[in-house]
Structure formats: C-alpha cells, structure tokens
Design a protein around this motif. Structure first.
Motif, PDB file in Angstrom:
ATOM      1  N   PRO A   1       0.826  -1.207   0.000  1.00  0.00           N
ATOM      2  CA  PRO A   1       0.000   0.000   0.000  1.00  0.00           C
ATOM      3  C   PRO A   1       0.870   1.271   0.000  1.00  0.00           C
ATOM      4  O   PRO A   1       2.041   1.211   0.349  1.00  0.00           O
ATOM      5  CB  PRO A   1      -0.778  -0.109   1.311  1.00  0.00           C
ATOM      6  N   THR A   2       0.256   2.374  -0.373  1.00  0.00           N
ATOM      7  CA  THR A   2       0.980   3.636  -0.431  1.00  0.00           C
ATOM      8  C   THR A   2       1.283   4.124   0.991  1.00  0.00           C
ATOM      9  O   THR A   2       0.575   3.781   1.950  1.00  0.00           O
ATOM     10  CB  THR A   2       0.143   4.674  -1.189  1.00  0.00           C
ATOM     11  N   ALA A   3       2.357   4.919   1.100  1.00  0.00           N
ATOM     12  CA  ALA A   3       2.886   5.265   2.427  1.00  0.00           C
ATOM     13  C   ALA A   3       1.880   5.995   3.314  1.00  0.00           C
ATOM     14  O   ALA A   3       1.956   5.915   4.544  1.00  0.00           O
ATOM     15  CB  ALA A   3       4.152   6.102   2.260  1.00  0.00           C
ATOM     16  N   ASP A   4       0.924   6.692   2.711  1.00  0.00           N
ATOM     17  CA  ASP A   4      -0.064   7.411   3.536  1.00  0.00           C
ATOM     18  C   ASP A   4      -0.964   6.449   4.311  1.00  0.00           C
ATOM     19  O   ASP A   4      -1.675   6.874   5.225  1.00  0.00           O
ATOM     20  CB  ASP A   4      -0.917   8.312   2.639  1.00  0.00           C
ATOM     21  N   ARG A   5      -0.931   5.167   3.951  1.00  0.00           N
ATOM     22  CA  ARG A   5      -1.759   4.177   4.662  1.00  0.00           C
ATOM     23  C   ARG A   5      -1.029   3.576   5.862  1.00  0.00           C
ATOM     24  O   ARG A   5      -1.648   2.834   6.631  1.00  0.00           O
ATOM     25  CB  ARG A   5      -2.132   3.022   3.716  1.00  0.00           C
ATOM     26  N   PHE A   6       0.259   3.846   5.987  1.00  0.00           N
ATOM     27  CA  PHE A   6       1.005   3.213   7.063  1.00  0.00           C
ATOM     28  C   PHE A   6       0.375   3.575   8.415  1.00  0.00           C
ATOM     29  O   PHE A   6      -0.106   4.686   8.630  1.00  0.00           O
ATOM     30  CB  PHE A   6       2.474   3.670   7.071  1.00  0.00           C
ATOM     31  N   ALA A   7       0.448   2.609   9.316  1.00  0.00           N
ATOM     32  CA  ALA A   7      -0.128   2.806  10.649  1.00  0.00           C
ATOM     33  C   ALA A   7       0.996   2.829  11.677  1.00  0.00           C
ATOM     34  O   ALA A   7       2.143   2.478  11.378  1.00  0.00           O
ATOM     35  CB  ALA A   7      -1.092   1.665  10.947  1.00  0.00           C
ATOM     36  N   ALA A   8       0.643   3.225  12.888  1.00  0.00           N
ATOM     37  CA  ALA A   8       1.641   3.293  13.954  1.00  0.00           C
ATOM     38  C   ALA A   8       2.339   1.951  14.115  1.00  0.00           C
ATOM     39  O   ALA A   8       1.704   0.902  14.098  1.00  0.00           O
ATOM     40  CB  ALA A   8       0.972   3.688  15.254  1.00  0.00           C
ATOM     41  N   MET A   9       3.652   1.995  14.260  1.00  0.00           N
ATOM     42  CA  MET A   9       4.436   0.769  14.410  1.00  0.00           C
ATOM     43  C   MET A   9       5.651   1.120  15.256  1.00  0.00           C
ATOM     44  O   MET A   9       6.344   2.096  14.964  1.00  0.00           O
ATOM     45  CB  MET A   9       4.877   0.274  13.036  1.00  0.00           C
ATOM     46  N   ILE A  10       5.880   0.360  16.287  1.00  0.00           N
ATOM     47  CA  ILE A  10       6.977   0.693  17.194  1.00  0.00           C
ATOM     48  C   ILE A  10       7.928  -0.486  17.277  1.00  0.00           C
ATOM     49  O   ILE A  10       7.495  -1.608  17.586  1.00  0.00           O
ATOM     50  CB  ILE A  10       6.449   1.039  18.597  1.00  0.00           C
ATOM     51  N   ALA A  11       9.194  -0.261  17.006  1.00  0.00           N
ATOM     52  CA  ALA A  11      10.167  -1.344  17.110  1.00  0.00           C
ATOM     53  C   ALA A  11      10.236  -1.797  18.556  1.00  0.00           C
ATOM     54  O   ALA A  11      10.213  -0.980  19.471  1.00  0.00           O
ATOM     55  CB  ALA A  11      11.532  -0.865  16.644  1.00  0.00           C
ATOM     56  N   GLY A  12      10.309  -3.125  18.752  1.00  0.00           N
ATOM     57  CA  GLY A  12      10.384  -3.629  20.109  1.00  0.00           C
ATOM     58  C   GLY A  12       9.038  -4.107  20.593  1.00  0.00           C
ATOM     59  O   GLY A  12       8.949  -5.024  21.386  1.00  0.00           O
ATOM     60  N   GLU A  13       7.968  -3.489  20.071  1.00  0.00           N
ATOM     61  CA  GLU A  13       6.643  -3.930  20.498  1.00  0.00           C
ATOM     62  C   GLU A  13       5.938  -4.720  19.404  1.00  0.00           C
ATOM     63  O   GLU A  13       4.969  -5.412  19.657  1.00  0.00           O
ATOM     64  CB  GLU A  13       5.784  -2.731  20.902  1.00  0.00           C
ATOM     65  N   GLY A  14       6.452  -4.559  18.161  1.00  0.00           N
ATOM     66  CA  GLY A  14       5.920  -5.367  17.077  1.00  0.00           C
ATOM     67  C   GLY A  14       4.436  -5.195  16.828  1.00  0.00           C
ATOM     68  O   GLY A  14       3.728  -6.143  16.522  1.00  0.00           O
ATOM     69  N   SER A  15       3.948  -3.987  16.954  1.00  0.00           N
ATOM     70  CA  SER A  15       2.507  -3.809  16.776  1.00  0.00           C
ATOM     71  C   SER A  15       2.204  -2.889  15.614  1.00  0.00           C
ATOM     72  O   SER A  15       2.913  -1.930  15.360  1.00  0.00           O
ATOM     73  CB  SER A  15       1.913  -3.202  18.040  1.00  0.00           C
ATOM     74  N   THR A  16       1.188  -3.201  14.882  1.00  0.00           N
ATOM     75  CA  THR A  16       0.692  -2.308  13.856  1.00  0.00           C
ATOM     76  C   THR A  16      -0.815  -2.250  14.013  1.00  0.00           C
ATOM     77  O   THR A  16      -1.399  -3.051  14.722  1.00  0.00           O
ATOM     78  CB  THR A  16       1.005  -2.816  12.428  1.00  0.00           C
ATOM     79  N   ALA A  17      -1.412  -1.304  13.308  1.00  0.00           N
ATOM     80  CA  ALA A  17      -2.854  -1.183  13.430  1.00  0.00           C
ATOM     81  C   ALA A  17      -3.558  -2.364  12.780  1.00  0.00           C
ATOM     82  O   ALA A  17      -4.635  -2.748  13.192  1.00  0.00           O
ATOM     83  CB  ALA A  17      -3.310   0.111  12.797  1.00  0.00           C
ATOM     84  N   ASN A  18      -2.920  -2.957  11.750  1.00  0.00           N
ATOM     85  CA  ASN A  18      -3.667  -3.979  11.021  1.00  0.00           C
ATOM     86  C   ASN A  18      -3.269  -5.402  11.369  1.00  0.00           C
ATOM     87  O   ASN A  18      -3.965  -6.327  11.037  1.00  0.00           O
ATOM     88  CB  ASN A  18      -3.530  -3.762   9.515  1.00  0.00           C
ATOM     89  N   SER A  19      -2.140  -5.598  12.019  1.00  0.00           N
ATOM     90  CA  SER A  19      -1.799  -6.954  12.441  1.00  0.00           C
ATOM     91  C   SER A  19      -0.573  -6.900  13.327  1.00  0.00           C
ATOM     92  O   SER A  19       0.099  -5.905  13.426  1.00  0.00           O
ATOM     93  CB  SER A  19      -1.519  -7.843  11.237  1.00  0.00           C
TER      94      SER A  19
END
Ligand code: SF4
Length: 490
Positions: A52-70
């Motif tokens: 997907p295009t970069a404007d769709r990226f969701a919060a993601m934090i290294a170390g916690e391995g979390s994103t909005a979609n999975s």
C-alpha cells in the motif's frame, strides 16, 4: 556514445529500437491522446512507488511489534534476504525551492548536518545483526541535498556504512546520489567516484530564467553542462536529470527550449514530473503566486510537447514520467521485462529488501514497510533512546502481496497474467477481481487497456495512464477510508 551524436539520432538505425522489443520500450507515439482524454484521468492518484501507499502506514513501534492492522515486525524478514538496497536521507539544503514538497531542513549551520550523520551511523548499527553480511547491491543518497555534505562527511558516511553493511565494490553495484548542480563542486565528483558512486541524478527542473526566479532556484545551463561533462570524464556511467512541468510561469514554448537544452546535454535518463501545487499542504508553495500556475490544459499541452520532443530525439518512454536513452541499461532491462519499481521510481536492481536510514526514510522487506520519524527532533530523540527511529509501517497480508505484485506487473511489464493470479488465489480472476474489472471498464473503453482471455494488456495509449490503471487494484483507495490526498496526475 558521444553526446552530440545522440541528439536527433536516427532511431530507425538504432538496433535497440527495432522490432521485437518489449512494448515497455517501444517508440512512443502519441496519436489520439486528446486533451479530453488526458483531462479525464488528470485527477489525484498515487504514484505507486509502494503498495500500500505510504499514507496508509499505521503506527508501528520497534520492540513492540505492533501495527494497526496486524501483529508483526517486517524487519524480522531481513534475516532471510540475499541482497539489500540501502537508502540514506540527507535532508539539508542551503536555500528553499518554492515548489518543494520534500522532507528538508534549510540551514547554513553545517554543524547540524554533521551531528545528523552521527545519528544515521548510529541507526545503521541497529541493523548490523539483522543484515549481517548480506551483499548491498544498491546504495542511494537522497534528500534534501546529499551534496550539502562536505567531502569529508561524505567519506565519513560511506566508510561508516561500510563498517556495518557489506557494500559491494565495483561497478556491478549501483551507487547513486541526488545532486543539486548549484551545490556540487567538480572536486566532489572525484570524491564520490573514489567512494564508488557511479550514478548521478541532478535536479534541473527548468532552464528558463523566469521560471527559475519564480521557484527560487537559479542554475544556469552552463553549470549543468560543466558538471555533466566532468561526471562523464570521471566514469559516472549514468547521469539522470529531473525536470518538472507545470511550474509557475512555464509555457509550452519555454519548456520546449529547456527540453532542447537537455537533449543537447544528453543525460542517460530523464524523469519528467508534474508539479502539484498544494499550498495548503506544503508551506513553501505558498511563496508561489497561484496566478502563475499554468492551467490544466496548458499542463497537458506541456506534457505532450515535452514527451514528443524527447522521443523525437531518440529517448524511450519507460512509463510513469521516465525516459531513457536506448543505450542505457534501463532500456535493455525494460526489453527483457526486468524493470522494477522502488521509492526512486523505476530501477534495474531490485534487492530483496531495502533499509532506509535517516529522518522519514522508508524500509521494506517481503513482509512489509516501516518508516522513520519525519521531524529532526523526533528522529534524534528516538535514535538517542533506542538506536532506531521507526514510528509507522505496514505488515503485508496475502491480499496486499498479491495486489503489490499485480501493480508492479502492470507498471513495469504492462501486462498482467490472469493465469498466474488463479494459481495464487485458486479463484478465477474475473471472480476475485470483479469490482476492479468493473472499475476498469471506462479505461478499457478509452483504449488504455485490453481485457484478453489470458491477460490484461496495457496499450500504447495506456502507458500514459499507468497510475490510473494501477489504482483500480488499490483496495485501500476504494475502501471505506478515502483519507489520502494524492497529487494530481496532471
Ligand atoms: S527541491 Fe531539493 S534543493 Fe530545493 S528545497 Fe527541496 S530538497 Fe532542497
């Protein structure tokens, strides 16, 4: 090839322009490209340097391995890659170009750049264990203005990267740098070549002095000519120019004069971008009077005139703003069906993954994308805290991967094999993509695409509308969250 022999070269006598080439590099013809047709597809549309295009990226934090979609960490897949691309974002510039929409810092305080490099090298070390020993086949310095860095810091950067990454020596690897011809000394070309750089991309935009004044970017063609000669003498094997149409004060005649000068200088590659005037989003653009922006009709005329001029002079249209000389490896790669696309546009050497270093840099692996903090303060503070600055990204699911591949096929190879999709999904193409085919009907009716039994095939006319064709398969663009604001195609 002597550059003067290229201008106006007889294309019929050029073996690379003969029959049998991939449609991706067949000679550009522009019959039946009416203003009405171009106008119909001129609205906002992504460029699809990623899906997907970069404007769709969701919060993601290294170390916690979390994103909005999975759940997941796309950088974990770096351990399995066999080749790697490296991108370093150098955001500093000496002065502001009014059209600019890049992530940049305008400053004359050189110390800021020097301490920024410390952070970039710190961030590089975060990747040391993750990419241990993987050959880096592509290094790209982008900006901003990478040539803002002095020779000593350019050397410090590349040597620092060599300590962490397995940068491949020699010209089999692609070392490229974006250069501002106003901020590039001939001596720096020696330094760059000594460090292994073999590709140079220069931001030209337009040679017309009135346009240059309107965008606050004065650079006489003589300066570009001298640097182009000097780079060739030093063995840079590919020189690329970026041009823009739709700038304040431009018209067809003035752009044609710029194109004629460009043809005379004979860069190996040309990117001809459309200027999107979005002053509500980009502060710098508020310094441009909207009255000076050419009308949509005029922009269409400029695009057509520039493309005709370039192709009449022998350049090949690769698609999506990009042209190359027929003797450039990009043309051969297109003929072999080996073009790929990354954040810089078309590329010859797609690696298995990309590591992007610096503020706002984006990385990818087969499992997804991740992007650094945009602002200097946030970037610096994240590096100081954890050695990396990842703040958002996207973990790909199977459907994303399928659409990503399909969009690349259409944009790079101008064809989509329906049978390959059936093999991947187990579902007939017409069934899985019924809504997409519905969306494509007007484009098929306009002769941009053929819906054959076994494939979708982009027509000669359709090469002008690859973004629009790809957009039909963008699940997020047509989803319930039309959040994005894309630049207009024209
Ligand atoms: S166009 Fe390039 S040189 Fe000009 S301000 Fe933007 S990043 Fe800097």
């Amino acid at each position: 090839m002597d550059e003067n022999s290229f201008a106006g070269a007889d294309r019929a006598s050029d073996p690379s322009v003969s029959a049998g080439l991939s449609p991706a590099i067949s000679p550009l013809t522009t019959p039946e490209l009416s203003t009405a047709l171009l106008g119909r597809y001129a609205g906002p549309c992504p460029r699809y340097t990623s899906y997907p295009t970069a404007d769709r990226f969701a919060a993601m934090i290294a170390g916690e391995g979390s994103t909005a979609n999975s759940e997941g960490k796309p950088w974990d897949a770096l351990k399995d890659v066999e080749t790697l691309s490296l991108y370093v974002h150098i955001p500093f510039c000496r002065s502001l170009c009014y059209f600019c929409a890049c992530n940049k810092v305008i400053t004359r305080q050189y110390g800021l750049a020097s301490s920024y490099l410390d952070r970039v090298l710190e961030e590089a070390r975060w990747y040391r264990e993750r990419v241990a020993g993987v050959p880096v086949t592509q290094l790209h310095l982008g900006g901003g203005t990478p040539t803002y860095l002095n020779d000593s810091d350019l050397t410090r950067l590349v040597h620092g990267l060599q300590e962490v990454f397995n940068l491949q020596p020699g010209d089999d690897a692609e070392y490229s740098i974006e250069a501002d011809p106003r901020v590039l000394e001939v001596e720096t070309l020696d330094t760059l070549r000594g460090l292994g750089f073999n590709r140079l991309s220069m931001g030209i935009q337009d040679f017309n002095p009135d346009v240059q004044r309107a965008i606050n970017r004065i650079c006489p063609p003589e300066q570009v000519r001298a640097l182009t000669h000097a780079a060739r003498e030093r063995g840079f094997r590919s020189i690329s120019y970026d041009l823009i149409y739709g700038l304040p004060g431009q018209d067809v005649a003035s752009l044609e004069r710029t194109i004629d000068t460009v043809i005379d200088l004979a860069p190996d590659r040309i990117a001809l971008y459309h200027y999107a005037h979005l002053p509500h989003r980009f502060k710098a653009q508020r310094l441009i009077s909207s009255d000076l922006i050419p009308s949509p009709e005029s922009k269409i005329a400029m695009q057509l005139a520039a493309a005709r001029r370039l192709t009449d002079a022998g350049y090949l249209f690769l698609g999506v703003d990009h042209f190359s000389r027929p003797d450039d490896p990009m043309a051969a790669a297109a003929a072999r069906g080996q073009l790929a696309r990354n954040f810089q546009g078309y590329t010859l050497m797609p690696a298995d993954a990309l590591v992007g270093l610096g503020a706002s840099a984006i990385s990818y692996s087969r499992d997804g994308y991740w992007q650094n903090h945009h602002g200097q303060k946030e970037y610096a503070s994240a590096i100081a805290t954890g050695g990396q600055a990842i703040c958002r990204g996207w973990q790909l699911d199977d459907d994303d991967r399928l659409r990503q591949w399909m969009i690349m096929e259409l944009m790079c190879h101008l064809r989509l094999d329906k049978r390959a999709i059936v093999l991947r999904t187990g579902v007939p193409f017409e069934q899985y993509f019924a809504a997409e085919l519905e969306r494509l009907q007007p484009l098929i009716a306009d002769g941009l695409l053929r819906d054959n039994v076994d494939d979708l095939e982009v027509t000669e006319r359709g090469r002008w509308f690859l973004r629009n064709i790809a957009a039909a398969f963008d699940r997020y663009l047509h989803g319930s969250d039309p959040q994005a604001q894309y630049s207009r195609v024209l």
